[in-house]
Each structure stands twice: as C-alpha cells, then as structure tokens.
Design a protein around this motif. Structure first.
Motif, PDB file in Angstrom:
ATOM      1  N   MET A   1      11.160  63.094  37.613  1.00  0.00           N
ATOM      2  CA  MET A   1      12.045  62.768  36.893  1.00  0.00           C
ATOM      3  C   MET A   1      12.243  61.854  36.132  1.00  0.00           C
ATOM      4  SD  MET A   1      15.764  62.061  38.773  1.00  0.00           S
ATOM      5  CE  MET A   1      16.909  61.106  37.314  1.00  0.00           C
ATOM      6  N   LYS A   2      12.526  62.144  35.304  1.00  0.00           N
ATOM      7  CA  LYS A   2      12.849  61.016  33.405  1.00  0.00           C
ATOM      8  C   LYS A   2      14.146  60.096  33.567  1.00  0.00           C
ATOM      9  CE  LYS A   2       8.217  60.935  32.935  1.00  0.00           C
ATOM     10  NZ  LYS A   2       7.630  60.655  31.451  1.00  0.00           N
ATOM     11  N   ALA A   3      14.239  58.526  33.132  1.00  0.00           N
ATOM     12  CA  ALA A   3      15.280  58.811  33.389  1.00  0.00           C
ATOM     13  C   ALA A   3      15.801  58.499  31.953  1.00  0.00           C
ATOM     14  CB  ALA A   3      15.201  56.390  33.225  1.00  0.00           C
ATOM     15  N   ASN A   4      16.887  58.892  31.691  1.00  0.00           N
ATOM     16  CA  ASN A   4      17.652  59.058  30.117  1.00  0.00           C
ATOM     17  C   ASN A   4      17.851  57.468  29.806  1.00  0.00           C
ATOM     18  OD1 ASN A   4      20.261  58.924  31.095  1.00  0.00           O
ATOM     19  ND2 ASN A   4      20.470  60.939  31.176  1.00  0.00           N
ATOM     20  N   ARG A   5      18.648  57.032  28.540  1.00  0.00           N
ATOM     21  CA  ARG A   5      19.083  56.002  27.692  1.00  0.00           C
ATOM     22  C   ARG A   5      20.356  55.049  28.531  1.00  0.00           C
ATOM     23  NH1 ARG A   5      16.563  54.234  21.565  1.00  0.00           N
ATOM     24  NH2 ARG A   5      14.452  54.933  22.233  1.00  0.00           N
ATOM     25  N   PRO A   6      21.108  56.069  28.582  1.00  0.00           N
ATOM     26  CA  PRO A   6      22.102  55.827  29.536  1.00  0.00           C
ATOM     27  C   PRO A   6      22.153  55.582  30.335  1.00  0.00           C
ATOM     28  CG  PRO A   6      22.923  57.736  28.128  1.00  0.00           C
ATOM     29  CD  PRO A   6      21.140  57.635  28.281  1.00  0.00           C
ATOM     30  N   ASP A   7      21.045  56.088  31.253  1.00  0.00           N
ATOM     31  CA  ASP A   7      20.764  55.361  33.246  1.00  0.00           C
ATOM     32  C   ASP A   7      20.307  54.139  33.057  1.00  0.00           C
ATOM     33  OD1 ASP A   7      20.701  58.862  33.865  1.00  0.00           O
ATOM     34  OD2 ASP A   7      22.340  57.557  33.869  1.00  0.00           O
ATOM     35  N   ILE A   8      19.253  53.924  31.919  1.00  0.00           N
ATOM     36  CA  ILE A   8      18.682  52.691  31.515  1.00  0.00           C
ATOM     37  C   ILE A   8      19.407  51.497  31.455  1.00  0.00           C
ATOM     38  CG2 ILE A   8      16.674  51.573  30.354  1.00  0.00           C
ATOM     39  CD1 ILE A   8      15.642  54.230  30.301  1.00  0.00           C
ATOM     40  N   ASP A   9      20.476  52.035  30.480  1.00  0.00           N
ATOM     41  CA  ASP A   9      20.834  50.751  30.429  1.00  0.00           C
ATOM     42  C   ASP A   9      21.924  50.819  31.172  1.00  0.00           C
ATOM     43  OD1 ASP A   9      21.219  52.077  26.960  1.00  0.00           O
ATOM     44  OD2 ASP A   9      20.572  51.048  27.113  1.00  0.00           O
ATOM     45  N   ARG A  10      22.307  51.534  32.095  1.00  0.00           N
ATOM     46  CA  ARG A  10      23.593  50.470  33.139  1.00  0.00           C
ATOM     47  C   ARG A  10      22.629  49.894  34.290  1.00  0.00           C
ATOM     48  NH1 ARG A  10      24.196  53.898  37.438  1.00  0.00           N
ATOM     49  NH2 ARG A  10      23.299  55.703  36.425  1.00  0.00           N
ATOM     50  N   LEU A  11      21.198  50.536  34.814  1.00  0.00           N
ATOM     51  CA  LEU A  11      20.443  49.140  35.418  1.00  0.00           C
ATOM     52  C   LEU A  11      20.667  48.423  34.755  1.00  0.00           C
ATOM     53  CD1 LEU A  11      18.239  51.852  36.997  1.00  0.00           C
ATOM     54  CD2 LEU A  11      20.803  51.433  38.209  1.00  0.00           C
ATOM     55  N   ALA A  12      20.403  48.180  33.123  1.00  0.00           N
ATOM     56  CA  ALA A  12      19.314  46.959  32.768  1.00  0.00           C
ATOM     57  C   ALA A  12      20.662  46.245  32.841  1.00  0.00           C
ATOM     58  CB  ALA A  12      18.834  47.539  31.528  1.00  0.00           C
ATOM     59  N   ARG A  13      22.255  46.038  33.341  1.00  0.00           N
ATOM     60  CA  ARG A  13      23.205  45.230  32.806  1.00  0.00           C
ATOM     61  C   ARG A  13      23.111  44.568  33.979  1.00  0.00           C
ATOM     62  NH1 ARG A  13      25.890  49.288  29.693  1.00  0.00           N
ATOM     63  NH2 ARG A  13      26.677  50.475  31.170  1.00  0.00           N
ATOM     64  N   GLN A  14      22.493  46.012  35.227  1.00  0.00           N
ATOM     65  CA  GLN A  14      22.729  44.755  36.709  1.00  0.00           C
ATOM     66  C   GLN A  14      21.242  43.338  36.482  1.00  0.00           C
ATOM     67  OE1 GLN A  14      24.467  44.829  38.550  1.00  0.00           O
ATOM     68  NE2 GLN A  14      24.128  47.461  39.326  1.00  0.00           N
ATOM     69  N   TYR A  15      20.210  43.560  35.203  1.00  0.00           N
ATOM     70  CA  TYR A  15      19.419  42.461  35.165  1.00  0.00           C
ATOM     71  C   TYR A  15      20.332  40.573  35.694  1.00  0.00           C
ATOM     72  CZ  TYR A  15      15.899  40.015  32.951  1.00  0.00           C
ATOM     73  OH  TYR A  15      14.109  39.109  32.681  1.00  0.00           O
ATOM     74  N   ARG A  16      19.408  40.261  36.936  1.00  0.00           N
ATOM     75  CA  ARG A  16      19.360  39.423  36.946  1.00  0.00           C
ATOM     76  C   ARG A  16      20.605  38.369  37.866  1.00  0.00           C
ATOM     77  NH1 ARG A  16      14.619  36.171  37.957  1.00  0.00           N
ATOM     78  NH2 ARG A  16      13.523  37.509  35.977  1.00  0.00           N
ATOM     79  N   ARG A  17      21.987  39.656  37.767  1.00  0.00           N
ATOM     80  CA  ARG A  17      23.602  39.414  38.218  1.00  0.00           C
ATOM     81  C   ARG A  17      23.042  38.587  39.641  1.00  0.00           C
ATOM     82  NH1 ARG A  17      27.955  43.074  39.190  1.00  0.00           N
ATOM     83  NH2 ARG A  17      28.936  40.773  39.428  1.00  0.00           N
ATOM     84  N   GLU A  18      21.793  38.585  40.349  1.00  0.00           N
ATOM     85  CA  GLU A  18      22.498  37.888  41.548  1.00  0.00           C
ATOM     86  C   GLU A  18      22.132  36.808  41.692  1.00  0.00           C
ATOM     87  OE1 GLU A  18      19.607  39.147  40.150  1.00  0.00           O
ATOM     88  OE2 GLU A  18      18.078  37.911  41.372  1.00  0.00           O
ATOM     89  N   TYR A  19      21.503  36.569  40.640  1.00  0.00           N
ATOM     90  CA  TYR A  19      21.469  34.844  40.256  1.00  0.00           C
ATOM     91  C   TYR A  19      22.573  34.427  40.854  1.00  0.00           C
ATOM     92  CZ  TYR A  19      20.169  30.516  38.271  1.00  0.00           C
ATOM     93  OH  TYR A  19      19.651  29.099  38.128  1.00  0.00           O
ATOM     94  N   ASN A  20      23.106  33.283  41.522  1.00  0.00           N
ATOM     95  CA  ASN A  20      24.012  32.505  41.945  1.00  0.00           C
ATOM     96  C   ASN A  20      23.760  30.715  42.244  1.00  0.00           C
ATOM     97  OD1 ASN A  20      26.552  32.976  41.596  1.00  0.00           O
ATOM     98  ND2 ASN A  20      26.502  34.865  43.470  1.00  0.00           N
ATOM     99  N   PRO A  21      23.806  30.173  40.383  1.00  0.00           N
ATOM    100  CA  PRO A  21      23.284  28.370  41.131  1.00  0.00           C
ATOM    101  C   PRO A  21      24.429  28.300  41.539  1.00  0.00           C
ATOM    102  CG  PRO A  21      23.915  29.278  38.243  1.00  0.00           C
ATOM    103  CD  PRO A  21      23.898  30.694  39.830  1.00  0.00           C
TER     104      PRO A  21
END
Lengths: 191, 295
Positions: free
Chosen positions: B1-21
């Motif tokens: 199964m391949k990912a399409n761009r909107p799915d990729i974008d959606r996941l990408a928005r989480q990039y580094r969101r867990e970081y909590n200084p």
C-alpha cells in the motif's frame, strides 16, 4: 499556582519596548516551546534549538529600543525570526549541503499487525523525515511543517524555486515508501 | 500500500511535536545570560477587565480565512481549578500543561485542576464546544468530562461538543472512547458519536468531518440529506433552520464549501432543492426553508 495574564501579545510587546522585564518573561513562557520546536525542525539538535531561541530572546531584550513601534503579529514575527536564526545557525556550521547524495538504503521490516503505540508512531515519523538527505529534509520540513512558500524556501536556502520543487518531489517519493508501513498499521489499528 | 501526499502531509505535521523543553529552567538560563540580578519575575497575575483582540493565523489547511482570536480569560475559580474561558466572538487557543492544544469556540469553557493534571491522569471538564489535539502519553490518559459523561482519549485529535445533556464527539485523528455510565463506544477517525439523555449512544460515519467546520471553515458533503445538513449548521453555529412545507421533503447535497458566512452557504444549499432560505429573527440564528421541494 501560575496564572497567565490576559494581556494581549501586542501589549506585552509594547511593554517590552518600554523595558519591562516581566513582559519578556511572559512572552518567553508563551512562545518558548513552540519556537523551540520550530528551531529543532531545522537544526535537528535539541540543545542547539534551545540555544537559537534563547539567543533570540537575549537579542529581543538587548535591542528592545529598536523593536517596531507598531506591534506586529507577535507569534508569526517570533516564528519568522526563529526560522532565520536557525538557517543562519546551519549556514555558519556549513550544514546546508550543496547537493544531495542518495538516501541510505533502508528496509523497514513491517511489524506484525499489532497496535502501534502513539509514541512509537511519533518516533517513526521523526526517523523517516530525518532519513531524507539534509537539503531535501529542510525543504520538505520548511514547506509542510513550517508552511513556508516555495519562494521563501528558495530565498532561505539560496537555491532556485525549481530546485525546491525537485526536492519536494524527491521527498514525497522517499516518504511514500517509508511512511506506507506506518499508514498501513494505522489503518489496521483503526479498522 | 502506498501513501498519498495528503496522508504524508498529515503525518509530517507531527514531526518533532513531542519535543517539550523545560520552560522555567530555560527562563532561568536566559536571566543568567542577560545578567538580570533579580530572580525570575513571577508570572503576571490575571485581571478581570477584558482587553484588546489579538490576531493569529491558523495552521488549518482548508480555508485561508483570517481568524480573529477572541481574548480569553484565565482565572482561578474558588475551588482552585484553572478555568480557561472564551466569551468573545471568535476562537481562543490554549496550550495545556502537557503540550496538548485546545481551541475553544466562543462561549465555551474548560476547567481542570493544575495540581492533579498530568500526574497519573489528565482530566479536563468542557462546557461548550472545542477542538482538542492531545499529546500522547500512555502513562496519563487524557479525559474530557461533562456532567456524568466522558470522552477518553488515546493521544489524538477530535472535536467535542458538550452542552446540557448532549455529548457529541467527532474524531479527526486516532481513537477516543465515549463513556456514559456503563455504556461505552470506541470512535475512530472520521466517525462521530453522540449520547444524550433519553437516547441511546450511537456511532455514525462522518467522512466530511463537518462538525469541525466552526474551526476549519470547510464543509464537505457527499450525498448528504438536507436534514443532516441542517443539523450540522446547528451544531457548528447554533443556526436553527426549519423545513417548512411538505413533511417528506428531503434531498441530497454534494459539494465542498468554504464557509465565511454560514447563512449564505445555507441559502445556496437550499436552492439545490428548489427552496428559499428565509430569516425569522434579527440575530441571524433562526431561519426557515420554504418553497416547492424538488425531491
């Protein structure tokens, strides 16, 4: 128990110009985490990210007399400044490569169909994006996470808009594969 | 199964969101660098007077509309909870102590005990309507309560409306659980669940995520009955619209709409069925649909 003031960002900005230290502290508390996340996305190193944002606030205080009289939208203003400083940081350390090698060969063995913990999912997303060649990663992150225009990205990295577009295509090509497994497991989990 | 761009974008928005200084530690370091002699200034106290509006550009992918953030009030309620309020037109955005984001609709409020929040559990109480984007933390489950009911969250994003005896949740990412006594149901992406006094809990599919429209500014209909459309307008904007005329008038609507003016969109939708929208009050909240229904 800490309670935040209702003072608007604009009012804080003006207070900062007048030299009120409490305003600096309040702006810091409101924006520090968000700005550190932005910086981290560029420099990929938590200590460096905090340094960049700290320096921003040091300068905000040191040059408070020169702050614009008409308070801007404070959030976007700080965010733009953070991005520029992050890019400067990378440039100073020559960490923006001129051309991109190929990404490492990775085979992500698909896990058995079990629930993927949210934290692990987060890690996989981070790793997938970090796997991109550095300039490609920067372009992708600036576009899709920092929501900058192709023109802004081109100016920030000193490349052409065409190159930006090529890098985006590349990024999607790699991520399509690397994230497909994650998406598959998510649909299993939600199904 | 391949990912399409909107799915990729959606996941990408989480990039580094867990970081909590650690903000307070960082603030102390800042003071050392600046050479402030005095200790960290204490956080400013809340005041009761309302102030000026502030503007923020949203990160919503859909509408490029400018959202005016209402000025919201933090204050200490007598029972030592922290209460986040929004009693201005527009939306108010907050970050909870764990980094989770809450966007409150006007005339909504969220309360929690800051001493309890985050240790073993993260519990907040909502009255009104809000969108949540919850930071995952398996050790401290996140719950939103209203009266006897609760939504339990597994680190995810969803819209929740909790007024009187109604609780309605629509999920945009991840999974939540809606609880009412011993009745409980899991609600996943693009699903909506409602529970209300006197009615059983039900889960339906919500492909358009239309109960988020008050925040996103977008409505997506794929062959949706006009009656459901009216219900969506009510849930999002408090618009009460009655289908006057034939009892069995019903027609389906398809299309994607940017909603800057809900009444205008409702009028366009009415025309699809050969009906006219007519206002029956001055506040722009009550309407009827009239005419010869084109079924």
């Amino acid at each position: 128990m800490t309670v935040r003031s209702k003072t608007s960002d604009q009012a804080l900005f003006s207070a900062l110009r007048r030299g009120e230290a409490a305003a600096l502290d309040e702006l810091f508390r409101r924006y520090y985490v968000g700005l550190c996340r932005t910086a981290l996305r560029f420099v990929n190193d938590p200590a460096a990210a905090e340094d960049v944002v700290q320096e921003l606030f040091v300068q905000l205080w040191a040059k408070r007399d020169n702050l614009p009289e008409d308070p801007p939208n404070v959030g976007p203003y700080l965010r733009r400044s953070t991005r520029n400083r992050s890019l400067n940081y990378l440039r100073d350390r020559k960490r923006i490569p001129i051309d991109d090698g190929d990404p490492p060969e990775v085979s992500t063995p698909p896990r058995a169909a079990q629930d993927m913990e949210q934290a692990e999912l987060q890690q996989r997303i981070n790793r997938a994006i970090d796997r991109l060649p550095e300039r490609c990663r920067l372009v992708f992150v600036m576009s899709k996470v920092e929501e900058m225009s192709h023109r802004e990205i081109a100016e920030g990295l000193d490349i052409s808009v065409k190159t930006v577009e090529n890098q985006m295509t590349r990024a999607y090509r790699y991520l399509r594969e690397w994230l497909a497994v994650i998406l598959y497991l998510i649909t299993l989990q939600n199904g | 199964m391949k990912a399409n761009r909107p799915d990729i974008d959606r996941l990408a928005r989480q990039y580094r969101r867990e970081y909590n200084p650690d903000v307070e530690a960082a603030l102390r370091r800042l003071h050392q660098r600046i050479g402030h002699d005095k200790p960290t200034a204490p956080p400013l106290r809340a005041e009761r007077t309302t102030g000026t509006r502030r503007r923020l550009y949203t990160l919503s992918a859909a509408a490029a509309a400018l959202l005016i953030l209402g000025l919201a009030l933090w204050f200490l309620s007598p029972d030592r909870r922290t209460v986040l309020m929004n009693d201005n037109p527009g939306i108010a955005e907050y970050v909870l102590p764990d980094g989770s984001q809450v966007i409150l609709q006007e005339e909504s409020q969220l309360a929690y005990d800051p001493e309890e929040f985050g240790s073993n559990a993260r519990t907040v109480e909502l009255t009104g309507q809000a969108y949540f984007d919850v930071v995952p933390d398996a050790d401290a489950p996140f719950s939103v309560t209203h009266g006897e009911r609760m939504v339990r969250v597994m680190g995810t994003a969803f819209n929740l409306r909790a007024v009187d005896t109604l609780m309605a949740v629509e999920v945009s990412e991840g999974t939540v659980e809606l609880l009412d006594g011993s009745d409980r149901k899991r609600v996943s992406v693009k699903q909506r669940a409602t529970v209300q006094s006197g009615r059983p809990m039900r889960v339906v599919s919500a492909p358009g995520l239309n109960h988020h429209a008050w925040r996103t500014g977008t409505l997506r209909f794929d062959d949706v009955s006009i009656r459901e459309v009216l219900e969506i307008f009510s849930a999002n904007w408090g618009i009460q619209c009655v289908l006057s005329g034939e009892e069995d008038c019903d027609f389906n609507v398809t299309g994607t709409f940017d909603v800057n003016d809900p009444a205008a969109i409702l009028s366009d939708l009415a025309k699809l069925g050969g009906l006219q929208l007519r206002s029956v009050d001055d506040a722009g909240k009550r309407y009827t649909l009239e005419g010869d229904c084109r079924k």
